[in-house]
Design a protein around this motif. Structure first.
Motif, PDB file in Angstrom:
ATOM      1  N   GLU A  30       0.672  -1.167  -0.208  1.00 38.24           N
ATOM      2  CA  GLU A  30      -0.016   0.084  -0.077  1.00 38.24           C
ATOM      3  C   GLU A  30       0.794   1.237  -0.116  1.00 38.24           C
ATOM      4  O   GLU A  30       0.522   2.475  -0.626  1.00 38.24           O
ATOM      5  CB  GLU A  30      -0.926   0.049   1.178  1.00 38.24           C
ATOM      6  N   ASP A  31       2.106   1.111   0.748  1.00 40.78           N
ATOM      7  CA  ASP A  31       2.988   2.312   0.808  1.00 40.78           C
ATOM      8  C   ASP A  31       3.457   2.841  -0.756  1.00 40.78           C
ATOM      9  O   ASP A  31       3.519   3.961  -1.076  1.00 40.78           O
ATOM     10  CB  ASP A  31       4.034   2.356   1.539  1.00 40.78           C
ATOM     11  N   LEU A  32       3.788   1.745  -1.363  1.00 47.41           N
ATOM     12  CA  LEU A  32       4.282   1.883  -2.700  1.00 47.41           C
ATOM     13  C   LEU A  32       3.153   2.411  -3.687  1.00 47.41           C
ATOM     14  O   LEU A  32       3.567   3.400  -4.378  1.00 47.41           O
ATOM     15  CB  LEU A  32       4.968   0.611  -3.362  1.00 47.41           C
TER      16      LEU A  32
ATOM     17  N   GLU B  59      11.474   3.598  -1.644  1.00 47.05           N
ATOM     18  CA  GLU B  59      12.068   2.928  -2.864  1.00 47.05           C
ATOM     19  C   GLU B  59      11.162   1.912  -3.489  1.00 47.05           C
ATOM     20  O   GLU B  59      10.527   1.239  -3.026  1.00 47.05           O
ATOM     21  CB  GLU B  59      13.181   2.233  -2.318  1.00 47.05           C
ATOM     22  N   ILE B  60      11.395   1.868  -4.984  1.00 50.46           N
ATOM     23  CA  ILE B  60      10.509   1.147  -5.786  1.00 50.46           C
ATOM     24  C   ILE B  60      11.293   0.194  -6.714  1.00 50.46           C
ATOM     25  O   ILE B  60      11.526   0.787  -7.809  1.00 50.46           O
ATOM     26  CB  ILE B  60       9.235   1.728  -6.311  1.00 50.46           C
TER      27      ILE B  60
ATOM     28  N   GLU C 256      -5.040   6.534   2.897  1.00 52.89           N
ATOM     29  CA  GLU C 256      -6.173   5.966   3.112  1.00 52.89           C
ATOM     30  C   GLU C 256      -6.181   5.429   4.827  1.00 52.89           C
ATOM     31  O   GLU C 256      -7.408   5.086   5.267  1.00 52.89           O
ATOM     32  CB  GLU C 256      -6.305   4.239   2.587  1.00 52.89           C
ATOM     33  N   ASP C 257      -4.861   5.407   5.540  1.00 52.41           N
ATOM     34  CA  ASP C 257      -4.983   5.188   6.746  1.00 52.41           C
ATOM     35  C   ASP C 257      -5.736   6.037   7.768  1.00 52.41           C
ATOM     36  O   ASP C 257      -5.818   5.804   8.937  1.00 52.41           O
ATOM     37  CB  ASP C 257      -3.499   5.125   7.255  1.00 52.41           C
ATOM     38  N   TYR C 258      -6.363   7.117   7.362  1.00 50.74           N
ATOM     39  CA  TYR C 258      -6.818   8.014   8.128  1.00 50.74           C
ATOM     40  C   TYR C 258      -8.420   8.243   7.708  1.00 50.74           C
ATOM     41  O   TYR C 258      -8.794   8.172   6.862  1.00 50.74           O
ATOM     42  CB  TYR C 258      -6.281   9.571   8.140  1.00 50.74           C
ATOM     43  N   GLU C 259      -9.123   8.467   8.764  1.00 52.22           N
ATOM     44  CA  GLU C 259     -10.600   8.824   8.735  1.00 52.22           C
ATOM     45  C   GLU C 259     -10.786  10.228   9.042  1.00 52.22           C
ATOM     46  O   GLU C 259     -10.311  10.735  10.209  1.00 52.22           O
ATOM     47  CB  GLU C 259     -11.148   7.875   9.715  1.00 52.22           C
ATOM     48  N   ILE C 260     -11.435  10.948   8.254  1.00 58.92           N
ATOM     49  CA  ILE C 260     -11.811  12.327   8.363  1.00 58.92           C
ATOM     50  C   ILE C 260     -13.049  12.373   9.358  1.00 58.92           C
ATOM     51  O   ILE C 260     -14.113  11.867   8.645  1.00 58.92           O
ATOM     52  CB  ILE C 260     -11.753  13.187   7.236  1.00 58.92           C
ATOM     53  N   THR C 261     -13.223  12.756  10.399  1.00 56.97           N
ATOM     54  CA  THR C 261     -14.552  12.845  11.070  1.00 56.97           C
ATOM     55  C   THR C 261     -15.364  14.323  11.160  1.00 56.97           C
ATOM     56  O   THR C 261     -16.372  14.272  11.333  1.00 56.97           O
ATOM     57  CB  THR C 261     -14.322  12.354  12.497  1.00 56.97           C
TER      58      THR C 261
ATOM     59  N   VAL D 215      -5.142   4.752 -10.317  1.00 57.99           N
ATOM     60  CA  VAL D 215      -4.942   3.380  -9.701  1.00 57.99           C
ATOM     61  C   VAL D 215      -4.617   2.218 -10.807  1.00 57.99           C
ATOM     62  O   VAL D 215      -3.396   1.435 -10.434  1.00 57.99           O
ATOM     63  CB  VAL D 215      -6.446   3.292  -9.139  1.00 57.99           C
ATOM     64  N   ASN D 216      -5.319   2.293 -11.903  1.00 59.94           N
ATOM     65  CA  ASN D 216      -4.623   1.045 -12.676  1.00 59.94           C
ATOM     66  C   ASN D 216      -3.158   1.261 -13.372  1.00 59.94           C
ATOM     67  O   ASN D 216      -2.815   0.275 -13.254  1.00 59.94           O
ATOM     68  CB  ASN D 216      -5.652   1.121 -13.812  1.00 59.94           C
ATOM     69  N   GLU D 217      -3.049   2.416 -13.656  1.00 61.27           N
ATOM     70  CA  GLU D 217      -1.534   2.622 -14.056  1.00 61.27           C
ATOM     71  C   GLU D 217      -0.618   2.259 -13.016  1.00 61.27           C
ATOM     72  O   GLU D 217       0.521   1.606 -13.352  1.00 61.27           O
ATOM     73  CB  GLU D 217      -1.439   3.929 -14.579  1.00 61.27           C
ATOM     74  N   ALA D 218      -0.918   2.804 -12.019  1.00 57.74           N
ATOM     75  CA  ALA D 218       0.063   2.372 -10.639  1.00 57.74           C
ATOM     76  C   ALA D 218       0.052   0.751 -10.340  1.00 57.74           C
ATOM     77  O   ALA D 218       1.245   0.350 -10.299  1.00 57.74           O
ATOM     78  CB  ALA D 218      -0.395   3.111  -9.373  1.00 57.74           C
ATOM     79  N   ARG D 219      -1.030   0.217 -10.612  1.00 52.02           N
ATOM     80  CA  ARG D 219      -0.929  -1.029 -10.328  1.00 52.02           C
ATOM     81  C   ARG D 219      -0.218  -1.677 -11.113  1.00 52.02           C
ATOM     82  O   ARG D 219       0.604  -2.761 -10.969  1.00 52.02           O
ATOM     83  CB  ARG D 219      -2.698  -1.580 -10.321  1.00 52.02           C
ATOM     84  N   LYS D 220      -0.427  -1.458 -12.494  1.00 53.69           N
ATOM     85  CA  LYS D 220       0.307  -1.920 -13.613  1.00 53.69           C
ATOM     86  C   LYS D 220       1.858  -1.792 -13.403  1.00 53.69           C
ATOM     87  O   LYS D 220       2.476  -2.761 -13.739  1.00 53.69           O
ATOM     88  CB  LYS D 220      -0.241  -1.577 -14.874  1.00 53.69           C
ATOM     89  N   LEU D 221       2.235  -0.568 -13.035  1.00 56.30           N
ATOM     90  CA  LEU D 221       3.670  -0.273 -13.027  1.00 56.30           C
ATOM     91  C   LEU D 221       4.017  -1.299 -11.742  1.00 56.30           C
ATOM     92  O   LEU D 221       5.409  -1.599 -11.935  1.00 56.30           O
ATOM     93  CB  LEU D 221       3.775   1.068 -12.424  1.00 56.30           C
ATOM     94  N   LEU D 222       3.507  -1.216 -10.583  1.00 53.31           N
ATOM     95  CA  LEU D 222       4.161  -2.199  -9.574  1.00 53.31           C
ATOM     96  C   LEU D 222       4.183  -3.595  -9.947  1.00 53.31           C
ATOM     97  O   LEU D 222       5.071  -4.353  -9.547  1.00 53.31           O
ATOM     98  CB  LEU D 222       3.217  -1.837  -8.323  1.00 53.31           C
TER      99      LEU D 222
END
Lengths: 430, 251
Positions: A375-377, B91-92, B53-58, A388-395
């Motif tokens: 999820e962080d990536l 890093e990816i 996404e880890d946060y919820e806005i209340t 989203v779709n492009e990001a998924r594809k890249l990963l």
């Protein structure tokens, strides 16, 4: 309880036995060949299709996965022959288990002998281990009619790649093919093994390709299996690795209804190296089993085993990898890694890496991971405006491409990237 | 202009409340700094703005040029002109830096109804932005952030910002892990981007960064709320006295 349960033969098993009785006499080979065929079929008669109670077949129960056996192919059916994957490659074409294009224009030092000739004069054999786990080889040996022996002479370096194309036509048949590839001493060769069937055709096939890599020889193999959603694919890749030889094998699987490919590598001479990698991409209800055996029988050999899988929908991928290091095989280095990404709740992955080490001075390791896209990536890419779709594809591309690392800066690297890109694109568009 | 109004947010997983009514307005062309002790919610604020996404806005809203970005996906916020420079750039392996930059730039152009940039134009633009931040072509040939030092990663963040030309840049502790020279390069990079229609939110622990990127307004965040505002001299005061007095005064 000590009662032996009488196994009830399935319709598919009965069909196999009946068709063997029907065709056996018409199959090629000398007296020994026929004896071997009958021997292999006797095992089948006793054991039937491999099923979950056989340890090595636990996750691919052919008794339940293969309900019906198609009639045996009697000739090559009609299909379009695609152009070679690499423009300058020599193509040897097998359709439905029959060689339709052979030795035209093969490079100097490369010879092609029809399997039936090799069986007649005893240079090829259909004998094999009589254990129930060797079902693919046994079934293939019993029925195979056509195929070839491809020899690369001693010291010959074949610059142009040779493509071994295995096509299944639109005929709904069960076909068997066998290719023995002999890479002579200090020779080198680049082979593309390509398995294709038309989508929607319930073809069934078994293919055994057996590579004998001579002393000091160098072999690069890219095996691509891309079959339709109804196809059943049974494959075996046998590798015999002589001293100081170097072999790289990348196996890309882009689907079939049910596929099982066994890679069986044996180090028979010291100082040899094997890098084997797998990239599996499955979706829908596909089932893909990659089973690998690496036998280090002799000292001073290195091997790496890298397997990557992406599984979507209700598909299932299996990786079984067993490295055996014999007691005398000291100074062996073997590294096995299996990583998979599950893209849906119903996707399924089985990873079974095994090490069996009898020597005491070796370096062996294995590891397995299984998870979802990080999820962080993902967030990092999204935060840069990438949808989203492009990001998924890249990963996914990045993840799978690591499987092609054994072919860094080799033309096969780009072919692997292309195959990955094609699958991801067509998959995303569905 | 970025307007944050009475923003309340909690961690989605365990419900821990982090932001407890943040009010903040950053007009076009201004640089605002947020300082505050550990755990005051600085990084959470940056993630909430970017849409993690880890946060919820209340409660509350965040408007970018009058549009509520809380209703947008993270990539839509980015393409609307928001940029977050990460505290810990990811890093990816396997994603080439150039491919990544190109995909991001083209996504933005597409959102703006523009055609994709041609390869020569893209290369020229990247080279220009990279050299200003002392980023070599060799670095750009590597997979994204892989094998980059802490300083290289931060410079890469600013380079991406220069390439994507956002309306609003949020810099989350961009100074952490930087030596003096790298800090100077990064600050120069940010200053070069300052302009009448671009604003910045600079989150930092230390006053040092604000010597180089001089803010128009300094906010102190404590326990999820802005407790004090001032001009750049507030940063100096904090550096000298610490947070304790200000937080005590606010309570």
């Amino acid at each position: 309880m000590n009662v032996e349960l009488k196994r009830i033969r399935t319709a598919a098993e009965t069909a196999v036995l009946e068709s063997f009785l029907e065709v056996e006499e018409t199959l090629p080979g000398n007296a020994q060949t026929h004896a071997d065929r009958r021997m292999r079929m006797a095992l089948f008669e006793r054991e039937g299709l491999p099923h979950r109670r056989i340890e090595q077949w636990k996750y691919t129960d052919l008794r339940t996965l293969v309900r019906e056996i198609a009639p045996l192919a009697s000739a090559a059916g009609k299909t379009d022959v695609p152009a070679p994957t690499l423009d300058d490659a020599h193509q040897i074409v097998v359709i439905d288990g029959f060689v339709t294009q052979g030795d035209t224009g093969l490079p100097q030092g490369v010879t092609l002998t029809p399997l039936m000739d090799a069986l007649a004069d005893g240079t090829a054999s259909l004998s094999g281990a009589e254990t129930p786990d060797r079902a693919i080889d046994a079934l293939n040996a019993a029925f195979v009619r056509d195929g070839y022996v491809l020899s690369i002479a001693e010291g010959i370096s074949v610059e142009t790649p040779i493509e071994l194309l295995f096509l299944r036509s639109t005929d709904q048949t069960f076909s068997h093919a066998r290719a023995n590839i002999m890479v002579g001493e200090a020779a080198s060769a680049t082979i593309i093994e390509r398995h294709i069937s038309t989508d929607g055709q319930p073809t069934q096939s078994s293919t055994v390709s057996s590579y004998a890599v001579g002393e000091g020889a160098n072999l690069a193999v890219l095996r691509v299996q891309s079959e339709g959603n109804e196809a059943i694919h049974l494959g075996e890749i046998a590798l015999d690795l002589a001293a100081k030889s170097e072999t790289r094998l990348l196996h890309i699987v882009a689907g079939a209804k049910t596929a099982r490919t066994e890679t069986r590598a044996v180090f028979s001479g010291e100082g040899a190296r094997l890098d084997v990698a797998g990239v599996t991409m499955v979706a829908d209800r596909q089932h893909s089993d990659s089973t690998l055996y690496v036998d280090h029988l002799v000292p001073h050999c290195d091997s790496t085993e890298t397997f990557k899988a992406v599984i979507d929908d209700a598909a299932k991928a299996i990786f079984q990898g067993k490295i055996v290091v014999a007691q005398d095989a000291q100074k062996v280095d073997a590294q096995m890694a299996v990583n998979s990404l599950l893209l849906s709740e119903t996707a399924d992955m089985v990873a079974k890496p095994e090490l069996e080490i009898f020597a005491d001075d070796v370096s062996c390791a294995h590891g397995a991971t299984c998870g979802d896209i990080d999820e962080d990536l993902m967030f990092y890419l999204l935060a840069r405006g990438i949808p989203v779709n492009e990001a998924r594809k890249l990963l996914l591309q990045a993840f799978l491409s690591e499987g092609a690392e054994i072919f860094e800066d080799h033309p096969f690297e780009q072919l692997a990237f292309d195959a990955i890109e094609t699958w991801l694109t067509t998959h995303a568009e569905r | 202009m970025l307007e944050i109004k009475n923003l309340h947010a909690r961690i989605a997983e365990d419900g821990t409340e982090i932001l407890r009514g943040v009010d903040l307005t950053i007009p076009d062309g201004e640089v605002h700094a947020i300082m505050g002790p550990n755990g005051s919610g600085k990084s959470t604020l940056s993630y909430v703005i970017a849409g993690k996404e880890d946060y919820e806005i209340t409660k509350g809203e965040i408007l970018l040029d009058g549009e509520n970005i809380l209703e947008m996906e993270p990539h839509e916020r980015a393409n609307a002109g928001l940029f977050l420079a990460f505290q810990y750039p990811i890093e990816i392996p396997g994603v080439a830096t150039m491919t990544f930059l190109r995909t991001a730039l083209n996504a933005k152009r597409k959102a703006e109804g523009l055609d994709e940039l041609s390869t020569p134009d893209f290369m020229r633009t990247v080279k220009e932005k990279a050299s200003a931040l002392n980023i070599s072509m060799d670095m750009l040939k590597r997979p994204l952030n892989v094998g980059f030092s802490g300083g290289e990663k931060k410079r890469n963040e600013i380079m991406q910002m220069a390439l994507l030309e956002p309306k609003m840049g949020v810099l989350d502790e961009t100074d952490s892990g930087l030596d003096i020279d790298a800090l100077k390069i990064v600050a120069d990079g940010v200053n070069a981007l300052r302009g009448a229609d671009r604003s910045f939110l600079v989150i930092t622990h230390y006053q040092r960064l604000l010597d180089h990127i001089v803010p128009d307004v300094v906010h102190v965040l404590s326990a999820g709320k802005i407790v004090k505002r001032g001009d750049k001299s507030l940063a100096l005061e904090l550096e000298a006295k610490g947070y304790a007095d200000i937080i005590a005064d606010a309570a």
